[in-house]
Design a protein around this motif. Structure first.
Motif, PDB file in Angstrom:
ATOM      1  N   LEU A  35       0.854  -1.184   0.000  1.00  0.00           N
ATOM      2  CA  LEU A  35       0.000   0.000   0.000  1.00  0.00           C
ATOM      3  C   LEU A  35       0.889   1.232   0.000  1.00  0.00           C
ATOM      4  CD1 LEU A  35      -2.777   1.410   0.277  1.00  0.00           C
ATOM      5  CD2 LEU A  35      -2.581   1.062   2.758  1.00  0.00           C
ATOM      6  N   HIS A  36       0.668   2.119  -0.974  1.00  0.00           N
ATOM      7  CA  HIS A  36       1.478   3.334  -1.107  1.00  0.00           C
ATOM      8  C   HIS A  36       0.567   4.562  -1.148  1.00  0.00           C
ATOM      9  CE1 HIS A  36       4.941   0.868  -2.247  1.00  0.00           C
ATOM     10  NE2 HIS A  36       4.074   0.170  -2.954  1.00  0.00           N
ATOM     11  N   PHE A  37       1.066   5.646  -0.572  1.00  0.00           N
ATOM     12  CA  PHE A  37       0.389   6.938  -0.660  1.00  0.00           C
ATOM     13  C   PHE A  37       1.345   7.900  -1.349  1.00  0.00           C
ATOM     14  CE2 PHE A  37      -0.406  11.218   0.974  1.00  0.00           C
ATOM     15  CZ  PHE A  37      -1.731  11.370   0.597  1.00  0.00           C
ATOM     16  N   GLU A  38       0.847   8.581  -2.387  1.00  0.00           N
ATOM     17  CA  GLU A  38       1.668   9.537  -3.121  1.00  0.00           C
ATOM     18  C   GLU A  38       0.929  10.865  -3.208  1.00  0.00           C
ATOM     19  OE1 GLU A  38       2.295   7.856  -6.987  1.00  0.00           O
ATOM     20  OE2 GLU A  38       3.387   6.119  -6.203  1.00  0.00           O
ATOM     21  N   ALA A  39       1.646  11.939  -2.888  1.00  0.00           N
ATOM     22  CA  ALA A  39       1.074  13.282  -3.003  1.00  0.00           C
ATOM     23  C   ALA A  39       2.198  14.294  -3.045  1.00  0.00           C
ATOM     24  CB  ALA A  39       0.151  13.592  -1.826  1.00  0.00           C
ATOM     25  N   GLU A  40       1.910  15.401  -3.667  1.00  0.00           N
ATOM     26  CA  GLU A  40       2.867  16.500  -3.643  1.00  0.00           C
ATOM     27  C   GLU A  40       2.998  16.988  -2.205  1.00  0.00           C
ATOM     28  OE1 GLU A  40       1.388  19.487  -6.314  1.00  0.00           O
ATOM     29  OE2 GLU A  40       1.056  18.011  -7.879  1.00  0.00           O
ATOM     30  N   ILE A  63      -7.624  -3.366  -1.442  1.00  0.00           N
ATOM     31  CA  ILE A  63      -6.821  -4.378  -0.750  1.00  0.00           C
ATOM     32  C   ILE A  63      -7.547  -5.724  -0.751  1.00  0.00           C
ATOM     33  CG2 ILE A  63      -5.873  -5.084   1.489  1.00  0.00           C
ATOM     34  CD1 ILE A  63      -5.511  -2.021   2.058  1.00  0.00           C
ATOM     35  N   ARG A  64      -8.807  -5.713  -0.343  1.00  0.00           N
ATOM     36  CA  ARG A  64      -9.595  -6.943  -0.174  1.00  0.00           C
ATOM     37  C   ARG A  64      -9.716  -7.754  -1.458  1.00  0.00           C
ATOM     38  NH1 ARG A  64     -14.124  -7.668   3.571  1.00  0.00           N
ATOM     39  NH2 ARG A  64     -13.573  -5.540   4.114  1.00  0.00           N
ATOM     40  N   TYR A  65      -9.899  -7.089  -2.584  1.00  0.00           N
ATOM     41  CA  TYR A  65     -10.136  -7.791  -3.836  1.00  0.00           C
ATOM     42  C   TYR A  65      -8.877  -7.922  -4.694  1.00  0.00           C
ATOM     43  CZ  TYR A  65     -14.913  -7.395  -2.351  1.00  0.00           C
ATOM     44  OH  TYR A  65     -16.068  -7.483  -1.613  1.00  0.00           O
ATOM     45  N   ASN A  66      -7.728  -7.601  -4.119  1.00  0.00           N
ATOM     46  CA  ASN A  66      -6.460  -7.755  -4.822  1.00  0.00           C
ATOM     47  C   ASN A  66      -5.894  -9.140  -4.539  1.00  0.00           C
ATOM     48  OD1 ASN A  66      -4.084  -7.150  -6.237  1.00  0.00           O
ATOM     49  ND2 ASN A  66      -3.971  -5.092  -5.394  1.00  0.00           N
ATOM     50  N   ASP A  67      -4.824  -9.479  -5.203  1.00  0.00           N
ATOM     51  CA  ASP A  67      -4.151 -10.759  -4.998  1.00  0.00           C
ATOM     52  C   ASP A  67      -2.962 -10.555  -4.067  1.00  0.00           C
ATOM     53  OD1 ASP A  67      -5.842 -12.010  -6.917  1.00  0.00           O
ATOM     54  OD2 ASP A  67      -4.573 -11.225  -8.526  1.00  0.00           O
ATOM     55  N   ALA A  68      -2.594 -11.596  -3.342  1.00  0.00           N
ATOM     56  CA  ALA A  68      -1.380 -11.546  -2.529  1.00  0.00           C
ATOM     57  C   ALA A  68      -0.213 -11.186  -3.447  1.00  0.00           C
ATOM     58  CB  ALA A  68      -1.141 -12.887  -1.853  1.00  0.00           C
ATOM     59  N   GLY A  69       0.625 -10.289  -2.984  1.00  0.00           N
ATOM     60  CA  GLY A  69       1.743  -9.809  -3.791  1.00  0.00           C
ATOM     61  C   GLY A  69       1.387  -8.615  -4.655  1.00  0.00           C
ATOM     62  N   GLY A  70       0.112  -8.201  -4.619  1.00  0.00           N
ATOM     63  CA  GLY A  70      -0.337  -7.060  -5.414  1.00  0.00           C
ATOM     64  C   GLY A  70      -0.002  -5.733  -4.751  1.00  0.00           C
ATOM     65  N   SER A  71      -0.442  -4.662  -5.393  1.00  0.00           N
ATOM     66  CA  SER A  71      -0.190  -3.341  -4.825  1.00  0.00           C
ATOM     67  C   SER A  71      -1.399  -2.436  -5.007  1.00  0.00           C
ATOM     68  CB  SER A  71       1.054  -2.705  -5.450  1.00  0.00           C
ATOM     69  OG  SER A  71       0.824  -2.407  -6.809  1.00  0.00           O
ATOM     70  N   VAL A  72      -1.484  -1.469  -4.106  1.00  0.00           N
ATOM     71  CA  VAL A  72      -2.515  -0.434  -4.139  1.00  0.00           C
ATOM     72  C   VAL A  72      -1.793   0.902  -3.989  1.00  0.00           C
ATOM     73  CG1 VAL A  72      -4.510   0.559  -2.951  1.00  0.00           C
ATOM     74  CG2 VAL A  72      -4.278  -1.930  -3.128  1.00  0.00           C
ATOM     75  N   VAL A  73      -2.128   1.842  -4.851  1.00  0.00           N
ATOM     76  CA  VAL A  73      -1.551   3.183  -4.764  1.00  0.00           C
ATOM     77  C   VAL A  73      -2.686   4.181  -4.607  1.00  0.00           C
ATOM     78  CG1 VAL A  73      -0.170   4.954  -5.926  1.00  0.00           C
ATOM     79  CG2 VAL A  73       0.398   2.532  -6.236  1.00  0.00           C
ATOM     80  N   VAL A  74      -2.573   5.003  -3.572  1.00  0.00           N
ATOM     81  CA  VAL A  74      -3.498   6.119  -3.356  1.00  0.00           C
ATOM     82  C   VAL A  74      -2.718   7.360  -3.751  1.00  0.00           C
ATOM     83  CG1 VAL A  74      -4.918   7.351  -1.697  1.00  0.00           C
ATOM     84  CG2 VAL A  74      -4.580   4.871  -1.452  1.00  0.00           C
ATOM     85  N   ARG A  75      -3.185   8.045  -4.784  1.00  0.00           N
ATOM     86  CA  ARG A  75      -2.450   9.163  -5.367  1.00  0.00           C
ATOM     87  C   ARG A  75      -3.310  10.432  -5.327  1.00  0.00           C
ATOM     88  NH1 ARG A  75      -1.849   6.685  -9.738  1.00  0.00           N
ATOM     89  NH2 ARG A  75       0.088   5.667  -9.189  1.00  0.00           N
ATOM     90  N   LEU A  76      -2.802  11.472  -4.698  1.00  0.00           N
ATOM     91  CA  LEU A  76      -3.476  12.769  -4.617  1.00  0.00           C
ATOM     92  C   LEU A  76      -2.679  13.754  -5.455  1.00  0.00           C
ATOM     93  CD1 LEU A  76      -5.474  14.851  -3.344  1.00  0.00           C
ATOM     94  CD2 LEU A  76      -3.919  14.941  -1.381  1.00  0.00           C
ATOM     95  N   PHE A  77      -3.365  14.430  -6.375  1.00  0.00           N
ATOM     96  CA  PHE A  77      -2.671  15.385  -7.231  1.00  0.00           C
ATOM     97  C   PHE A  77      -3.601  16.529  -7.604  1.00  0.00           C
ATOM     98  CE2 PHE A  77      -4.485  12.072  -9.839  1.00  0.00           C
ATOM     99  CZ  PHE A  77      -5.004  12.712 -10.958  1.00  0.00           C
ATOM    100  N   ASP A  78      -3.009  17.547  -8.165  1.00  0.00           N
ATOM    101  CA  ASP A  78      -3.733  18.740  -8.580  1.00  0.00           C
ATOM    102  C   ASP A  78      -3.994  18.661 -10.073  1.00  0.00           C
ATOM    103  OD1 ASP A  78      -3.608  21.600  -9.811  1.00  0.00           O
ATOM    104  OD2 ASP A  78      -4.033  21.940  -7.686  1.00  0.00           O
ATOM    105  N   HIS A  79      -5.231  18.911 -10.480  1.00  0.00           N
ATOM    106  CA  HIS A  79      -5.577  18.970 -11.899  1.00  0.00           C
ATOM    107  C   HIS A  79      -6.372  20.245 -12.127  1.00  0.00           C
ATOM    108  CE1 HIS A  79      -6.417  17.630 -15.937  1.00  0.00           C
ATOM    109  NE2 HIS A  79      -7.684  17.916 -15.746  1.00  0.00           N
ATOM    110  N   ASP A  80      -5.780  21.186 -12.831  1.00  0.00           N
ATOM    111  CA  ASP A  80      -6.419  22.481 -13.108  1.00  0.00           C
ATOM    112  C   ASP A  80      -6.870  23.180 -11.828  1.00  0.00           C
ATOM    113  OD1 ASP A  80      -6.009  22.159 -15.844  1.00  0.00           O
ATOM    114  OD2 ASP A  80      -7.990  21.248 -16.159  1.00  0.00           O
TER     115      ASP A  80
END
Length: 168
Positions: free
Chosen positions: A47-52, A77-94
């Motif tokens: 599980l990763h969180f990415e933001a400016e 997370i629940r519906y992913n496979d073992a060894g998978g990844s989830v990225v939560v990404r917050l960014f600015d658009h316009d």
């Protein structure tokens, strides 16, 4: 039962809580993601969180924001496979904040994208998993209450799902 009550209140136009005000989306969503780290570790999902490195101020109800992203991260997370990844990404658009919750799991077929936002709807492959089929209905209802757009699409990789919440 609690999810059904939250959904009924949101659908009737009632606020879940009247505590709306300016929040920092970065701080709130990062906190929600960090609370899901034990679940991700248990499922062997990264599980990763990415933001400016800046504030993302928004006029919003923090409880609704928490419910939206807790549901999306939990599902990723629940519906992913073992060894998978989830990225939560917050960014600015316009000049507006946008949040993607993206996984590399089995995804959801395009024909099912609208259906999964319906109460109690579950994919055939997920019938044996724990859940009520209310999480995404709550997400859509709360996003609408916050004047945010929600979009579901294929992930950027070869498989997976991306759910995007774009705030007005």
């Amino acid at each position: 039962m609690i999810q059904l009550l939250k959904l009924a209140r949101a659908d009737s136009g009632q606020s879940v809580d009247n505590d709306s005000g300016e929040i920092d989306l970065r701080e709130v969503i990062q906190d929600i993601a960090s609370k899901h780290v034990p679940q991700a570790l248990e499922a062997s999902v990264d599980l990763h969180f990415e933001a400016e490195q800046k504030r993302f101020p928004a006029m919003a109800n923090p409880i609704m924001i928490s419910e939206i992203f807790a549901n999306l991260i939990d599902n990723a997370i629940r519906y992913n496979d073992a060894g998978g990844s989830v990225v939560v990404r917050l960014f600015d658009h316009d000049g507006k904040p946008v949040v993607d919750v993206e996984d590399d799991g089995p995804g959801i077929p395009d024909a099912e994208h609208d259906k999964v936002f319906t109460r109690f709807y579950r994919l055939n492959r997920d019938q044996s998993r724990v859940g009520s089929g209310l999480g995404l209905a709550i997400v859509r209802s709360f996003a609408a209450s916050l004047n945010a757009d929600i979009e579901m699409s294929k992930a950027s990789g070869p498989r997976g799902l991306r759910v995007r919440i774009a705030f007005a």
